[in-house]
Design an enzyme around this catalytic site. Structure first.
Site, mmCIF file in Angstrom:
data_model
loop_
_atom_site.group_PDB
_atom_site.id
_atom_site.type_symbol
_atom_site.label_atom_id
_atom_site.label_comp_id
_atom_site.label_asym_id
_atom_site.label_seq_id
_atom_site.Cartn_x
_atom_site.Cartn_y
_atom_site.Cartn_z
ATOM 1 N N ARG A 80 31.231 44.697 32.271
ATOM 2 C CA ARG A 80 31.868 45.220 33.569
ATOM 3 C C ARG A 80 31.323 46.714 33.468
ATOM 4 N NH1 ARG A 80 36.599 48.693 33.037
ATOM 5 N NH2 ARG A 80 37.270 49.201 35.160
ATOM 6 N N TYR A 124 30.410 52.168 30.927
ATOM 7 C CA TYR A 124 30.819 51.802 29.625
ATOM 8 C C TYR A 124 29.954 51.354 28.531
ATOM 9 C CZ TYR A 124 35.161 51.951 32.283
ATOM 10 O OH TYR A 124 36.134 52.461 33.230
ATOM 11 N N ASN A 180 42.889 53.531 23.334
ATOM 12 C CA ASN A 180 42.106 53.742 24.671
ATOM 13 C C ASN A 180 43.002 52.796 25.492
ATOM 14 O OD1 ASN A 180 40.683 53.359 26.983
ATOM 15 N ND2 ASN A 180 38.753 53.315 25.907
ATOM 16 N N ALA A 221 43.574 51.487 32.058
ATOM 17 C CA ALA A 221 44.164 51.961 33.314
ATOM 18 C C ALA A 221 45.599 52.263 33.067
ATOM 19 C CB ALA A 221 44.127 50.924 34.245
ATOM 20 N N GLU A 248 43.752 59.858 21.630
ATOM 21 C CA GLU A 248 43.633 59.187 22.996
ATOM 22 C C GLU A 248 41.988 59.188 23.156
ATOM 23 O OE1 GLU A 248 44.129 60.020 27.734
ATOM 24 O OE2 GLU A 248 45.165 61.228 26.371
ATOM 25 N N HIS A 279 38.502 57.892 25.652
ATOM 26 C CA HIS A 279 37.929 57.095 26.675
ATOM 27 C C HIS A 279 36.417 57.386 26.524
ATOM 28 C CE1 HIS A 279 41.848 56.980 28.465
ATOM 29 N NE2 HIS A 279 41.977 58.268 28.118
ATOM 30 N N ARG A 326 35.610 61.264 37.509
ATOM 31 C CA ARG A 326 35.666 59.995 38.042
ATOM 32 C C ARG A 326 36.537 59.872 39.230
ATOM 33 N NH1 ARG A 326 35.918 55.058 34.068
ATOM 34 N NH2 ARG A 326 35.301 53.938 36.120
ATOM 35 N N ARG A 349 41.901 58.817 38.090
ATOM 36 C CA ARG A 349 41.702 58.723 36.618
ATOM 37 C C ARG A 349 41.988 60.120 35.756
ATOM 38 N NH1 ARG A 349 39.583 53.727 35.509
ATOM 39 N NH2 ARG A 349 38.380 52.737 37.317
#
Length: 145
Positions: free
Chosen positions: A18, A23, A74, A77, A100, A102, A109, A113
């Site tokens: 995806r 990513y 991570n 959403a 944390e 990402h 973005r 987000r």
């Protein structure tokens, strides 16, 4: 030997499939294999957990305090709206540090987000370095632990 856990939330199992432009083309398994080597070179044991289910993530976060010295998360959403995950981290962060991470730059973005409800219960947020965000998280945990 210090032991860390990497937690990945919803849709991160689709990494490499995806939105490759966001990513990357590597699968989560390939990234985890690389992180395993990276951690071993730093005398760390590393485990991985991924789920698309909020309750499973809450459970593993709560259990982490008994089994690990630090956690990289991570939350996918869930980062932006899961107060259940936030509260689970807060409940155990007196016992071990959370970082944390990402892969993308969540601040550049979509508008939704840009907000993370978990940042204030983690030691730091690392974003926008692709899979290297995880490596930076490992390095940070080594400094903290």
């Amino acid at each position: 030997m210090k032991k860390i856990l990497v937690i990945n939330g919803p849709n991160l199992n689709m990494t490499g499939i995806r939105k490759k432009d966001v990513y990357g083309a590597e699968t989560l398994r390939q990234i985890n294999d690389e992180l395993k080597i990276y951690a071993k070179a730093r005398s760390l044991k590393i485990d991985f957990f991924q789920s698309n289910h909020e309750g499973d993530l809450v459970d593993i976060i709560q259990e982490s305090r008994n089994n690990y010295n630090g956690v990289i998360i991570n939350a996918g959403a869930y980062t932006h709206y899961s107060y259940a995950i936030r509260d689970a981290i807060e409940a155990v962060n007196d016992f071990l540090p959370f970082v944390e991470v990402h892969m993308s730059d969540i601040h550049n973005r979509e508008e939704f987000r840009k907000n993370s409800v978990i940042t204030d219960v983690c030691k730091k947020q690392i974003c926008s370095f692709g899979k290297d965000s995880y490596k930076m998280g490992i390095d940070l945990l080594l400094e903290i632990m």
